[in-house]
Design a protein around this motif. Structure first.
Motif, PDB file in Angstrom:
ATOM      1  N   VAL A  45       0.853  -1.190   0.000  1.00  0.00           N
ATOM      2  CA  VAL A  45       0.000   0.000   0.000  1.00  0.00           C
ATOM      3  C   VAL A  45       0.891   1.243   0.000  1.00  0.00           C
ATOM      4  CG1 VAL A  45      -1.647   1.362   1.364  1.00  0.00           C
ATOM      5  CG2 VAL A  45      -2.023  -1.083   1.055  1.00  0.00           C
ATOM      6  N   GLU A  46       1.955   1.197   0.760  1.00  0.00           N
ATOM      7  CA  GLU A  46       2.909   2.321   0.847  1.00  0.00           C
ATOM      8  C   GLU A  46       3.611   2.569  -0.482  1.00  0.00           C
ATOM      9  OE1 GLU A  46       4.752   5.394   2.614  1.00  0.00           O
ATOM     10  OE2 GLU A  46       3.894   3.980   4.035  1.00  0.00           O
ATOM     11  N   ARG A  70      -4.979   0.199  10.189  1.00  0.00           N
ATOM     12  CA  ARG A  70      -3.753   0.966   9.907  1.00  0.00           C
ATOM     13  C   ARG A  70      -3.925   1.863   8.687  1.00  0.00           C
ATOM     14  NH1 ARG A  70       1.474  -1.299  12.046  1.00  0.00           N
ATOM     15  NH2 ARG A  70       0.803  -1.900  14.120  1.00  0.00           N
ATOM     16  N   MET A  71      -4.590   1.333   7.657  1.00  0.00           N
ATOM     17  CA  MET A  71      -4.805   2.124   6.451  1.00  0.00           C
ATOM     18  C   MET A  71      -5.670   3.344   6.743  1.00  0.00           C
ATOM     19  SD  MET A  71      -5.302  -0.700   3.426  1.00  0.00           S
ATOM     20  CE  MET A  71      -5.693   0.596   2.226  1.00  0.00           C
ATOM     21  N   GLU A  76      -3.275  10.024   3.987  1.00  0.00           N
ATOM     22  CA  GLU A  76      -2.934   9.909   2.564  1.00  0.00           C
ATOM     23  C   GLU A  76      -3.494   8.636   1.923  1.00  0.00           C
ATOM     24  OE1 GLU A  76       0.809   8.376   4.739  1.00  0.00           O
ATOM     25  OE2 GLU A  76      -0.867   9.720   5.127  1.00  0.00           O
ATOM     26  N   TRP A  77      -4.060   7.745   2.723  1.00  0.00           N
ATOM     27  CA  TRP A  77      -4.635   6.510   2.196  1.00  0.00           C
ATOM     28  C   TRP A  77      -6.165   6.496   2.253  1.00  0.00           C
ATOM     29  CZ3 TRP A  77      -0.958   2.591   5.045  1.00  0.00           C
ATOM     30  CH2 TRP A  77       0.327   2.679   4.490  1.00  0.00           C
ATOM     31  N   GLN A  78      -6.772   7.595   2.631  1.00  0.00           N
ATOM     32  CA  GLN A  78      -8.230   7.631   2.792  1.00  0.00           C
ATOM     33  C   GLN A  78      -8.974   7.369   1.489  1.00  0.00           C
ATOM     34  OE1 GLN A  78      -9.726   7.811   5.908  1.00  0.00           O
ATOM     35  NE2 GLN A  78      -7.576   7.526   6.412  1.00  0.00           N
ATOM     36  N   HIS A  79      -8.374   7.711   0.359  1.00  0.00           N
ATOM     37  CA  HIS A  79      -9.035   7.534  -0.941  1.00  0.00           C
ATOM     38  C   HIS A  79      -9.043   6.077  -1.415  1.00  0.00           C
ATOM     39  CE1 HIS A  79      -4.817   7.493  -2.108  1.00  0.00           C
ATOM     40  NE2 HIS A  79      -5.206   6.933  -3.237  1.00  0.00           N
TER      41      HIS A  79
END
Length: 127
Positions: A45-46, A70-71, A76-79
Motif C-alpha cells: 500500500v505504501e 492501519r490504512m 494519505e490513504w483515505q481515498h
C-alpha cells in the motif's frame, strides 16, 4: 471495463483465490499486485498506492482487520477503497469490518462476477 488503468492490491494467503482473482482482474484491464500477509499488504500500500485493496480477514502476521485499521489511520490513504473478503460472514464480523473503514464486505465463497461488478462499481461511484 475500466477506462484508465486502475491499481488493485490482492491481500490474501490462499493461492487458489489469488490466482483466480489476479487472472480475472488482469483480464478486465486492472494493474494487479499481490500480498500474502498483512505486513506485505501494508508495505505494498505504501509503495504501490492501489486504488482498491481486496483484503482477506484471516492472513498471517497481521489480520485484515489490523491492515484496514492501519490504512484508515493514514490520511494519505483515505481515498483507497477497501473490500474485505472473509469466510466470516456473521453480523459481528461484518460490522467490525465496516466500523474499521471497509467500503465493502464480501463473504466467501463469493461469485467472482459479483466481486468484479462490485469493484467496477467502486470506480463508477468516483467517476
Amino acid at each position: 471495463m475500466p477506462q484508465a488503468t486502475r491499481k488493485v492490491l490482492i491481500a490474501d494467503d490462499e493461492p487458489n483465490i489469488v490466482a483466480a482473482l489476479e487472472f480475472l482482474l488482469r483480464r478486465r484491464g486492472y494493474d494487479v499486485r499481490v500480498a500474502v500477509n498483512g505486513d506485505e499488504a501494508l508495505a505494498l500500500v505504501e509503495s504501490y498506492v492501489p486504488d482498491v485493496v481486496l483484503l482477506d480477514i484471516m492472513m498471517p502476521i497481521r489480520s485484515g482487520y489490523e491492515v484496514c485499521q492501519r490504512m484508515r489511520e493514514r490520511p494519505e490513504w483515505q481515498h483507497i477503497k477497501i473490500v474485505m473478503l472473509s469466510a466470516k460472514g456473521r453480523e459481528a464480523e461484518v460490522s467490525k469490518g465496516v466500523a474499521l473503514g471497509a467500503d465493502l464486505y464480501i463473504t466467501k465463497p463469493f461469485s467472482t462476477q459479483q466481486l468484479i461488478e462490485s469493484i467496477d462499481g467502486l470506480f463508477e461511484e468516483n467517476a
